[in-house]
Design an enzyme around this catalytic site. Structure first.
Site, PDB file in Angstrom:
ATOM      1  N   PRO A  44       0.850  -1.202   0.000  1.00 14.17           N
ATOM      2  CA  PRO A  44       0.000   0.000   0.000  1.00 14.17           C
ATOM      3  C   PRO A  44       0.881   1.245   0.000  1.00 14.17           C
ATOM      4  CG  PRO A  44      -0.067  -1.096   2.142  1.00 14.17           C
ATOM      5  CD  PRO A  44       0.742  -1.968   1.239  1.00 14.17           C
ATOM      6  N   GLU A  45       0.403   2.290  -0.644  1.00 15.07           N
ATOM      7  CA  GLU A  45       1.125   3.558  -0.658  1.00 15.07           C
ATOM      8  C   GLU A  45       0.580   4.455   0.455  1.00 15.07           C
ATOM      9  OE1 GLU A  45       3.383   5.093  -3.077  1.00 15.07           O
ATOM     10  OE2 GLU A  45       3.585   3.452  -4.510  1.00 15.07           O
ATOM     11  N   LYS A  66       4.657   5.194   5.507  1.00 12.10           N
ATOM     12  CA  LYS A  66       3.710   4.097   5.307  1.00 12.10           C
ATOM     13  C   LYS A  66       3.594   3.216   6.549  1.00 12.10           C
ATOM     14  CE  LYS A  66       5.747   3.188   1.235  1.00 12.10           C
ATOM     15  NZ  LYS A  66       5.987   2.456  -0.028  1.00 12.10           N
ATOM     16  N   ARG A 126      11.383  -3.724 -10.391  1.00  4.67           N
ATOM     17  CA  ARG A 126      10.060  -3.205 -10.704  1.00  4.67           C
ATOM     18  C   ARG A 126      10.178  -2.417 -12.004  1.00  4.67           C
ATOM     19  NH1 ARG A 126       8.340  -0.639  -5.020  1.00  4.67           N
ATOM     20  NH2 ARG A 126      10.559  -0.226  -4.904  1.00  4.67           N
TER      21      ARG A 126
END
Ligand SMILES: [Zn+2]
Length: 298
Positions: free
Chosen positions: A2-3, A61, A281
């Site tokens: 999650p950001e 985060k 990524r």
């Protein structure tokens, strides 16, 4: 992962639905969920039961709930906090206590008021919960010990833009690596790094030592803007009694300018967006708005 805006939505949900309530009992159904709590599942449950959730806090985060014996007094150094590691798939759910058991439920807290309970659900159990004492943080405030080295994020009221720019320029690496380094500036993940770099017209491999202060300020300001915009969308998406990090994430995808848009037209100049491999990524950027610099740190 999650950001930051998604974690903030969860924090706000916890703030609305569980802060101020006293925990009656904690059930740990899956020991993996508390594997980061060194003293084991029984100790985890003991340390939370009977305490009041005094506040839901976030840095970058990282998300935690402060535990207090007496909510009239503010928490102080050495008091405990429950640190939530959401991992890839961790969810916090606030549900009526008689709601159907989730197949993948890994733990739950019941409250003295017999109201909705807090459940932690994690399909892949990469996430989990652990209790840690609060320690003083550099620059003020109290953080759970594992988070003490994490820098402030651009949405933190006490965030210093100038200090963060200076920290980035000292890193001597590519700008995107510096943005992702949570000890320099926290809360910026892969998606919002790409979005901020596109807004600031900077290539992801731009050497930080060649970055001007104005460019540093521009990219961090852009990061705060895109995360603010995402939060404005996602913050309205969660329902009463339902705090769900993954369920909210879809609301954040609509207004992205580069992330995930390989070969689609740049919203500014129409050039097809390129995708480069980056740290296992991808990095998305516009070849025209964000030309590759000389001396790039790849
Ligand atoms: Zn462009």
């Amino acid at each position: 992962m999650p950001e930051l805006p998604e974690v903030e939505v969860v924090r706000q949900g916890l703030d609305s639905h569980v802060v101020g309530r006293r925990i009656a009992a904690v059930t740990v159904l899956h020991p993996r969920a508390v594997r980061r709590h060194g003293a084991g599942a029984a100790d985890f449950a003991d340390r939370a039961a009977g305490r009041t959730l005094a506040a839901a806090r976030r840095r970058g985060k990282y998300l935690w709930l402060e535990l207090a014996d007496d909510t009239a007094a503010p928490v102080s150094e050495g008091d405990d906090a429950v640190l939530a590691h959401l991992g890839m798939s961790g969810q916090m759910l606030v549900v009526e206590r008689d709601a159907d058991a989730q197949v993948l439920l890994v733990g739950a807290a019941r409250f003295d008021d017999d109201g909705p309970e807090l459940r932690f659900v994690d399909q892949r159990t990469f996430g989990g919960l652990s209790v840690h004492p609060l320690a003083p943080a550099a620059g003020g405030g109290l953080l759970p010990e594992p988070v003490a080295h994490i820098a402030r994020d651009p949405m933190d009221p006490a965030f210093s833009l100038d200090d963060a720019v200076a920290g980035i320029r000292r890193r001597r690496t590519g700008i995107k690596r510096a943005l992702l380094d949570q000890t320099v500036v926290s809360g910026i993940g892969n998606i919002y790094a790409d979005e901020a770099l596109w807004r600031a017209r900077l290539h992801w491999a731009r050497p930080t030592e060649t970055l001007t202060r104005a460019q540093g300020r521009a990219v961090l300001t852009a990061a705060a803007e895109v995360m603010d915009a995402a939060l404005a969308q996602g913050g309205t998406s969660f329902d009463a009694l339902y705090v769900n990090v993954n369920g909210a994430s879809g609301y954040f995808d609509r207004s992205l300018d580069v992330y995930g848009r390989a070969d689609q037209a740049c919203h500014r100049c129409g050039t097809p967006i390129r995708r480069d491999p980056f740290m296992n990524r991808s990095s998305f950027s516009c070849p025209r708005c964000q030309p590759r610099p000389r001396g790039a740190h790849v």
